[in-house]
Design an enzyme around this catalytic site. Structure first.
Site, PDB file in Angstrom:
ATOM      1  N   ASP A 155     -16.883   8.841 -27.481  1.00 50.32           N
ATOM      2  CA  ASP A 155     -16.083   7.847 -28.194  1.00 50.32           C
ATOM      3  C   ASP A 155     -16.949   7.271 -29.308  1.00 50.32           C
ATOM      4  OD1 ASP A 155     -14.582   5.313 -28.811  1.00 50.32           O
ATOM      5  OD2 ASP A 155     -13.397   5.903 -27.067  1.00 50.32           O
ATOM      6  N   LYS A 169      -3.946   5.159 -33.871  1.00 49.55           N
ATOM      7  CA  LYS A 169      -2.598   5.104 -33.295  1.00 49.55           C
ATOM      8  C   LYS A 169      -1.662   4.043 -33.871  1.00 49.55           C
ATOM      9  CE  LYS A 169      -3.730   1.835 -29.663  1.00 49.55           C
ATOM     10  NZ  LYS A 169      -3.481   1.360 -28.332  1.00 49.55           N
ATOM     11  N   SER A 207       2.997  12.121 -28.167  1.00 51.89           N
ATOM     12  CA  SER A 207       3.848  10.926 -28.147  1.00 51.89           C
ATOM     13  C   SER A 207       5.317  11.321 -28.228  1.00 51.89           C
ATOM     14  CB  SER A 207       3.481  10.066 -29.352  1.00 51.89           C
ATOM     15  OG  SER A 207       4.474   9.099 -29.581  1.00 51.89           O
ATOM     16  N   TYR A 249       1.372   8.856 -38.628  1.00 56.69           N
ATOM     17  CA  TYR A 249       0.869   8.914 -37.249  1.00 56.69           C
ATOM     18  C   TYR A 249       1.660   9.954 -36.449  1.00 56.69           C
ATOM     19  CZ  TYR A 249       0.469   7.791 -32.315  1.00 56.69           C
ATOM     20  OH  TYR A 249       0.301   7.904 -30.953  1.00 56.69           O
ATOM     21  N   LYS A 274       0.594  13.792 -34.833  1.00 58.93           N
ATOM     22  CA  LYS A 274       0.770  14.269 -33.443  1.00 58.93           C
ATOM     23  C   LYS A 274       1.520  15.602 -33.437  1.00 58.93           C
ATOM     24  CE  LYS A 274      -1.248  11.000 -31.181  1.00 58.93           C
ATOM     25  NZ  LYS A 274      -2.492  11.280 -30.483  1.00 58.93           N
TER      26      LYS A 274
HETATM   27  P1  NAD Z   1      -7.119   3.421 -28.112  1.00 57.64           P
HETATM   28  O1  NAD Z   1      -7.274   3.143 -29.569  1.00 57.64           O
HETATM   29  O2  NAD Z   1      -7.285   2.318 -27.153  1.00 57.64           O
HETATM   30  O3  NAD Z   1      -8.088   4.615 -27.684  1.00 57.64           O
HETATM   31  C1  NAD Z   1      -8.509   5.635 -28.574  1.00 57.64           C
HETATM   32  C2  NAD Z   1     -10.017   5.749 -28.462  1.00 57.64           C
HETATM   33  O4  NAD Z   1     -10.459   6.807 -29.323  1.00 57.64           O
HETATM   34  C3  NAD Z   1     -10.765   4.485 -28.886  1.00 57.64           C
HETATM   35  O5  NAD Z   1     -11.684   4.111 -27.892  1.00 57.64           O
HETATM   36  C4  NAD Z   1     -11.461   4.888 -30.195  1.00 57.64           C
HETATM   37  O6  NAD Z   1     -12.692   4.204 -30.357  1.00 57.64           O
HETATM   38  C5  NAD Z   1     -11.617   6.380 -30.011  1.00 57.64           C
HETATM   39  N1  NAD Z   1     -11.660   7.167 -31.254  1.00 57.64           N
HETATM   40  C6  NAD Z   1     -10.792   7.113 -32.285  1.00 57.64           C
HETATM   41  N2  NAD Z   1     -11.143   8.000 -33.230  1.00 57.64           N
HETATM   42  C7  NAD Z   1     -12.256   8.634 -32.771  1.00 57.64           C
HETATM   43  C8  NAD Z   1     -13.087   9.659 -33.293  1.00 57.64           C
HETATM   44  N3  NAD Z   1     -12.837  10.211 -34.487  1.00 57.64           N
HETATM   45  N4  NAD Z   1     -14.139  10.077 -32.554  1.00 57.64           N
HETATM   46  C9  NAD Z   1     -14.400   9.515 -31.335  1.00 57.64           C
HETATM   47  N5  NAD Z   1     -13.658   8.536 -30.812  1.00 57.64           N
HETATM   48  C10 NAD Z   1     -12.596   8.101 -31.517  1.00 57.64           C
HETATM   49  O7  NAD Z   1      -5.662   4.096 -27.939  1.00 57.64           O
HETATM   50  P2  NAD Z   1      -4.844   4.426 -26.618  1.00 57.64           P
HETATM   51  O8  NAD Z   1      -3.667   3.530 -26.578  1.00 57.64           O
HETATM   52  O9  NAD Z   1      -5.751   4.497 -25.453  1.00 57.64           O
HETATM   53  O10 NAD Z   1      -4.307   5.866 -26.988  1.00 57.64           O
HETATM   54  C11 NAD Z   1      -5.002   7.042 -26.619  1.00 57.64           C
HETATM   55  C12 NAD Z   1      -4.282   8.243 -27.204  1.00 57.64           C
HETATM   56  O11 NAD Z   1      -2.924   8.245 -26.751  1.00 57.64           O
HETATM   57  C13 NAD Z   1      -4.218   8.257 -28.720  1.00 57.64           C
HETATM   58  O12 NAD Z   1      -4.370   9.587 -29.159  1.00 57.64           O
HETATM   59  C14 NAD Z   1      -2.826   7.761 -29.017  1.00 57.64           C
HETATM   60  O13 NAD Z   1      -2.338   8.236 -30.245  1.00 57.64           O
HETATM   61  C15 NAD Z   1      -2.045   8.365 -27.857  1.00 57.64           C
HETATM   62  N6  NAD Z   1      -0.797   7.622 -27.565  1.00 57.64           N
HETATM   63  C16 NAD Z   1      -0.846   6.277 -27.331  1.00 57.64           C
HETATM   64  C17 NAD Z   1       0.339   5.572 -27.108  1.00 57.64           C
HETATM   65  C18 NAD Z   1       0.307   4.091 -26.860  1.00 57.64           C
HETATM   66  O14 NAD Z   1       1.376   3.462 -26.928  1.00 57.64           O
HETATM   67  N7  NAD Z   1      -0.838   3.473 -26.556  1.00 57.64           N
HETATM   68  C19 NAD Z   1       1.573   6.249 -27.111  1.00 57.64           C
HETATM   69  C20 NAD Z   1       1.589   7.639 -27.338  1.00 57.64           C
HETATM   70  C21 NAD Z   1       0.390   8.313 -27.569  1.00 57.64           C
HETATM   71  N1  UFG Z   2       8.686  -5.528 -30.897  1.00 57.83           N
HETATM   72  C1  UFG Z   2       9.070  -6.820 -31.178  1.00 57.83           C
HETATM   73  N2  UFG Z   2       8.101  -7.713 -31.545  1.00 57.83           N
HETATM   74  C2  UFG Z   2       6.788  -7.368 -31.639  1.00 57.83           C
HETATM   75  C3  UFG Z   2       6.407  -6.030 -31.338  1.00 57.83           C
HETATM   76  C4  UFG Z   2       7.396  -5.129 -30.981  1.00 57.83           C
HETATM   77  O1  UFG Z   2      10.240  -7.160 -31.111  1.00 57.83           O
HETATM   78  O2  UFG Z   2       5.961  -8.220 -31.999  1.00 57.83           O
HETATM   79  C5  UFG Z   2       9.728  -4.563 -30.477  1.00 57.83           C
HETATM   80  C6  UFG Z   2       9.851  -3.383 -31.425  1.00 57.83           C
HETATM   81  O3  UFG Z   2      10.711  -3.679 -32.490  1.00 57.83           O
HETATM   82  C7  UFG Z   2      10.397  -2.313 -30.479  1.00 57.83           C
HETATM   83  C8  UFG Z   2       9.794  -2.689 -29.120  1.00 57.83           C
HETATM   84  O4  UFG Z   2       9.380  -4.037 -29.236  1.00 57.83           O
HETATM   85  O5  UFG Z   2      11.771  -2.463 -30.403  1.00 57.83           O
HETATM   86  C9  UFG Z   2       8.603  -1.828 -28.741  1.00 57.83           C
HETATM   87  O6  UFG Z   2       7.686  -1.830 -29.827  1.00 57.83           O
HETATM   88  P1  UFG Z   2       6.212  -1.258 -29.689  1.00 57.83           P
HETATM   89  O7  UFG Z   2       5.561  -1.418 -31.024  1.00 57.83           O
HETATM   90  O8  UFG Z   2       5.540  -1.842 -28.505  1.00 57.83           O
HETATM   91  O9  UFG Z   2       6.472   0.284 -29.338  1.00 57.83           O
HETATM   92  P2  UFG Z   2       7.187   1.414 -30.199  1.00 57.83           P
HETATM   93  O10 UFG Z   2       8.230   2.000 -29.302  1.00 57.83           O
HETATM   94  O11 UFG Z   2       7.614   0.961 -31.516  1.00 57.83           O
HETATM   95  O12 UFG Z   2       5.975   2.422 -30.481  1.00 57.83           O
HETATM   96  C10 UFG Z   2       5.393   3.156 -29.441  1.00 57.83           C
HETATM   97  C11 UFG Z   2       3.931   3.501 -29.748  1.00 57.83           C
HETATM   98  C12 UFG Z   2       3.834   4.462 -30.876  1.00 57.83           C
HETATM   99  C13 UFG Z   2       4.749   5.627 -30.703  1.00 57.83           C
HETATM  100  C14 UFG Z   2       6.147   5.170 -30.427  1.00 57.83           C
HETATM  101  C15 UFG Z   2       7.084   6.281 -30.151  1.00 57.83           C
HETATM  102  O13 UFG Z   2       3.223   2.335 -30.070  1.00 57.83           O
HETATM  103  O14 UFG Z   2       2.511   4.959 -30.903  1.00 57.83           O
HETATM  104  O15 UFG Z   2       6.126   4.308 -29.289  1.00 57.83           O
HETATM  105  O16 UFG Z   2       6.670   6.958 -29.017  1.00 57.83           O
HETATM  106  F1  UFG Z   2       4.743   6.408 -31.815  1.00 57.83           F
END
Ligand code: NAD
Ligand code: UFG
Length: 337
Positions: free
Chosen positions: A31, A84, A124, A149, A153
């Protein structure tokens, strides 16, 4: 198994590290800490009573990645590292393609050179695009993504599919997450976003703990039950277990795609009400305009993960609310505390 976890110091990665260690796997985390914390890794060690190897490096650094594969006998890679934030990706598309697409490319080149051909990738639900029928099912083709983003993916999914087409020894698992929320039930690990949270759950938690004045609900005029958007929220520990099952259940080569979600849509108002009811803390909110790009409602058809991986999301919405609050109230400033 010896598992390399890229992005293991982040939110989902650190919870997955706990499940891997608890199941007896050896873990190497790479990381660059651009959005992760080394404290999360110490907490994972504390929770499990086991140690892991941490390498602070960027997955785009080929020399560093070659060194990791040379020093550790890696059997499989779980690849979380990436950027992300949807809104940021619209402003800085090149940073997203550089990190997410080029980062995965360099990682795969290093894997290939080391003869490691097993990867589980964090994808995602966003790759289904805005036209896909709900619930989303894996047999539906990738759709038109609406931000860099999401496009990054979809591009990585395609790149990994092409890799398998060219060399059938590769085993690629694409896990399409819906909306992961919650925290480890110990209260020691959780989501710790930098700056103003983009996502709903951490925003609610920061309002509850007094770091923000009020939540803005982005629109209440959607064609849903109560007018607010519906999403499929799943507990981060269930999601972490999904990675373990994907690693342990899939031995064959080729590509497999799995949705990881609960199969239930929950509205923004339901989320606020559940948090307040379960934790007995107020969450002031107001209704504002819609956020650009939000879809009204989507959730997963998660039957494939159940049938082929033996995975189902077990934790309830109340668990997600209680665990989020346990983490947030014990760590009001996240890992900085
Ligand atoms: P996060 O940002 O908490 O974790 C990502 C980690 O990757 C971080 O610790 C960051 O420091 C590290 N990182 C980023 N770029 C890097 C690089 N170039 N080299 C080495 N380390 C690097 O995010 P998360 O919520 O834990 O998400 C993890 C994965 O899941 C991501 O790929 C994200 O796109 C995917 N994902 C997340 C969600 C969500 O809602 N959290 C939804 C769908 C997909
Ligand atoms: N929302 C609010 N107020 C806020 C934040 C969010 O009303 O302050 C609402 C948004 O409009 C949405 C819902 O809460 O209706 C969920 O929003 P999030 O941002 O928590 O989640 P999303 O579904 O928009 O996005 C997530 C991930 C993205 C991914 C996407 C589709 O964060 O990485 O799902 O899978 F691309």
């Amino acid at each position: 198994m010896n598992v390399l976890v890229t992005g293991g110091a982040g939110y989902i990665g650190s919870h997955t590290v706990v499940e891997l260690l608890e199941s007896g796997h050896e873990v190497v985390v790479v990381d660059n800490l651009c959005n992760g914390s080394e404290v999360a890794l110490s907490r994972a060690e504390e929770i499990t009573g086991r140690s892991l190897v941490f390498v602070r490096a960027d997955i785009r650094d080929r020399v560093a990645m070659d060194a990791v594969f040379a020093e550790h006998h890696i059997d499989a890679v779980i690849h979380f590292a990436g950027l992300k934030a949807v809104g940021e990706s619209v402003e800085k598309p090149l940073a997203y393609y550089e990190n997410n697409v080029n980062g995965t490319l360099v990682l795969c080149q290093a894997m290939e050179a080391a003869g490691v051909r097993r990867i589980v990738f964090s994808s995602s639900a966003t790759v289904y695009g805005s036209e896909a029928p709900v619930p989303y099912v894996e047999t539906t083709s990738r759709g038109t993504t609406s931000n860099p983003y999401g496009t990054s993916k979809a591009m990585v999914e395609k790149m990994l599919e092409d890799l398998v087409a060219a060399d059938s020894r590769w085993s690629v698992t694409l896990l399409r997450y819906f909306n992961p929320i919650g925290a480890h039930p110990s209260g020691k690990m959780g989501e710790d976003p930098l700056g103003i949270p983009n996502n709903l759950m951490p925003f609610i938690a920061q309002v509850a703990v007094g770091r923000r004045d009020e939540l803005t609900i982005f629109g209440d005029d959607y064609p849903t039950r109560d007018g607010t958007c519906e999403r499929d929220y799943l507990h981060v520990v269930d999601l972490a277990v999904g990675h373990l099952k994907a690693l342990e259940a899939r031995h064959e080569s080729g590509v497999a795609i799995f949705n990881l979600g609960t199969g239930q849509g929950v509205s923004v108002l339901d989320m606020v009400d559940s948090f307040v009811r379960v934790n007995n803390v107020p969450v002031p909110y107001r209704v504002g305009p819609r956020r650009a790009g939000d879809l009204p409602a989507f959730w997963a058809d998660a039957t494939k993960a159940r049938d082929e991986l033996g995975w189902v999301a077990e934790k309830t919405l109340d668990d997600m609310m209680a665990d989020t609050w346990r983490w947030q109230s014990a760590n009001p400033k996240g890992y900085e505390n």
